[in-house]
Design a protein around this motif. Sequence first.
Motif, PDB file in Angstrom:
ATOM      1  N   SER A   1      -3.764   4.849   1.894  1.00 14.85           N
ATOM      2  CA  SER A   1      -3.129   5.797   0.979  1.00 14.85           C
ATOM      3  C   SER A   1      -4.099   6.184  -0.124  1.00 14.85           C
ATOM      4  CB  SER A   1      -1.867   5.177   0.378  1.00 14.85           C
ATOM      5  OG  SER A   1      -2.203   4.061  -0.440  1.00 14.85           O
ATOM      6  N   GLY A   2      -3.843   7.321  -0.746  1.00 16.82           N
ATOM      7  CA  GLY A   2      -4.531   7.710  -1.971  1.00 16.82           C
ATOM      8  C   GLY A   2      -6.036   7.815  -1.838  1.00 16.82           C
TER       9      GLY A   2
ATOM     10  N   ARG B   1       2.515   1.280  -4.659  1.00 13.07           N
ATOM     11  CA  ARG B   1       2.944   2.323  -3.714  1.00 13.07           C
ATOM     12  C   ARG B   1       4.238   1.916  -3.014  1.00 13.07           C
ATOM     13  NH1 ARG B   1       0.705   7.160  -3.124  1.00 13.07           N
ATOM     14  NH2 ARG B   1      -1.541   7.254  -3.417  1.00 13.07           N
ATOM     15  N   LEU B   2       5.282   1.664  -3.800  1.00 12.56           N
ATOM     16  CA  LEU B   2       6.529   1.151  -3.250  1.00 12.56           C
ATOM     17  C   LEU B   2       7.208   2.142  -2.299  1.00 12.56           C
ATOM     18  CD1 LEU B   2       7.633  -0.482  -6.563  1.00 12.56           C
ATOM     19  CD2 LEU B   2       7.488  -1.730  -4.397  1.00 12.56           C
ATOM     20  N   ALA B   3       7.340   3.385  -2.708  1.00 14.17           N
ATOM     21  CA  ALA B   3       8.026   4.365  -1.847  1.00 14.17           C
ATOM     22  C   ALA B   3       7.253   4.579  -0.548  1.00 14.17           C
ATOM     23  CB  ALA B   3       8.197   5.682  -2.595  1.00 14.17           C
ATOM     24  N   LEU B   4       5.930   4.648  -0.640  1.00 15.12           N
ATOM     25  CA  LEU B   4       5.141   4.837   0.567  1.00 15.12           C
ATOM     26  C   LEU B   4       5.207   3.598   1.452  1.00 15.12           C
ATOM     27  CD1 LEU B   4       3.274   6.585   2.252  1.00 15.12           C
ATOM     28  CD2 LEU B   4       1.346   5.681   0.928  1.00 15.12           C
TER      29      LEU B   4
ATOM     30  N   GLU C   1      -3.987   0.475  -3.414  1.00 14.87           N
ATOM     31  CA  GLU C   1      -3.501   1.389  -2.389  1.00 14.87           C
ATOM     32  C   GLU C   1      -3.071   0.565  -1.183  1.00 14.87           C
ATOM     33  OE1 GLU C   1      -2.920   4.457  -2.776  1.00 14.87           O
ATOM     34  OE2 GLU C   1      -4.069   4.989  -4.571  1.00 14.87           O
ATOM     35  N   LEU C   2      -2.520   1.216  -0.167  1.00 18.32           N
ATOM     36  CA  LEU C   2      -2.052   0.525   1.024  1.00 18.32           C
ATOM     37  C   LEU C   2      -2.937   0.845   2.216  1.00 18.32           C
ATOM     38  CD1 LEU C   2       1.809   1.063   0.763  1.00 18.32           C
ATOM     39  CD2 LEU C   2       0.474  -0.908   0.011  1.00 18.32           C
ATOM     40  N   LEU C   3      -3.192  -0.160   3.030  1.00 21.07           N
ATOM     41  CA  LEU C   3      -3.820   0.014   4.339  1.00 21.07           C
ATOM     42  C   LEU C   3      -2.764  -0.324   5.381  1.00 21.07           C
ATOM     43  CD1 LEU C   3      -7.285  -1.011   5.641  1.00 21.07           C
ATOM     44  CD2 LEU C   3      -5.248  -1.849   6.842  1.00 21.07           C
ATOM     45  N   ALA C   4      -2.627   0.548   6.383  1.00 19.65           N
ATOM     46  CA  ALA C   4      -1.621   0.347   7.417  1.00 19.65           C
ATOM     47  C   ALA C   4      -2.222   0.605   8.792  1.00 19.65           C
ATOM     48  CB  ALA C   4      -0.427   1.288   7.195  1.00 19.65           C
TER      49      ALA C   4
ATOM     50  N   LEU D   1       4.124  -6.019  -8.061  1.00 23.72           N
ATOM     51  CA  LEU D   1       4.954  -5.084  -7.295  1.00 23.72           C
ATOM     52  C   LEU D   1       4.207  -4.534  -6.086  1.00 23.72           C
ATOM     53  CD1 LEU D   1       6.695  -3.070 -10.167  1.00 23.72           C
ATOM     54  CD2 LEU D   1       7.773  -4.709  -8.602  1.00 23.72           C
ATOM     55  N   SER D   2       2.884  -4.437  -6.180  1.00 21.91           N
ATOM     56  CA  SER D   2       2.102  -3.944  -5.051  1.00 21.91           C
ATOM     57  C   SER D   2       2.253  -4.846  -3.834  1.00 21.91           C
ATOM     58  CB  SER D   2       0.629  -3.817  -5.446  1.00 21.91           C
ATOM     59  OG  SER D   2      -0.124  -3.229  -4.404  1.00 21.91           O
TER      60      SER D   2
END
Length: 325
Positions: free
Chosen positions: A161-162, A198-201, A272-275, A73-74
């Motif tokens: 994130s996080g 982190r689906l919502a983010l 976590e996510l990197l953007a 899912l990530s």
Amino acid sequence: MTGELDLIAAFQRLLTNRSERVVRWTGDDCAVVRARPVQAVSVDAMVDGVHFRLDLPQVASADVGHRALAAALSDLAAMGADAGEAYITLGLPPGFGAPDTLELARGMEALAERTGTTIAGGDVTRAPVLTIAVTVVGWADDEAQLIGRDGARPGDAVVVSGTLGASAAGLALLLGDAELGTGDGPALVRRHLRPEPRLALGTRLAREAGAHALIDLSDGIATDAAHVARASGVVLEVDLDALPLAPGVAAVAAQLDTLPGVLAATGGEDYELLACVPPAAVAGLGDAVTTIGRVVAVPDGGEPGLRLAGAGSSAPLRGHEHPVG
């Protein structure tokens, strides 16, 4: 010994169809799903002894199920997709009975419920070791809502994130390579065993913050940020001293004789996510993200890639990597 048909019947009682778009699911030869305009698909696999250790006393079958679905899912979160359906193939070894299998499925289903995912089908077979293959399907209403790794632009802020380093520190605690008291230790172990996608983010970064590039930190910033840089044809400048560390990571890093920022950048599996986002969008994200660097153009005669600064940056760093041969 429980047969395949009995297990499938137990799965049908355990799982819930939580989407009106899923017309047919477990119990038929195929799942039938009413599509939204754009589909995102990812496949992930985990094998005992490679991606997890069921022989460790703190690792339960439910943890393994959760972790396998969370990792898949990530990938949807890393594209900004809405979660849709999951399809699971289980390879069960001798001695892994029905109670263990159903506990594994409950771990998956609990996460599926929280993320709005329907486990819509799959397969069960015998295998030498426990093997879990997960295919996840995500959705969007326009392909522009799905963000890849290749859009980072000079001037973008690099955010994460996080907090980072928790999974690597938790694994070190599980393996007995480090010790912590009852304060931060259990939380680090849980972050390793039960990461949260982190689906919502991811959808917020893609659709509200105008992210130009996204990736999930499955292998660690040292590897994943470099993927974004090369795909985008830019340089990502990242400060290891700016990485947001999970509580207890510094103490574990000291016991492992490494720097906290290095452990956080190379340990991987934080999910976590990197953007890479326009700088003006950072304030609107609040404490959901931390700025750790910026995107710059490739200098004349240079190549796209990751440029690290801060303590530990003088030596080449490489993220987590599972052996495949």
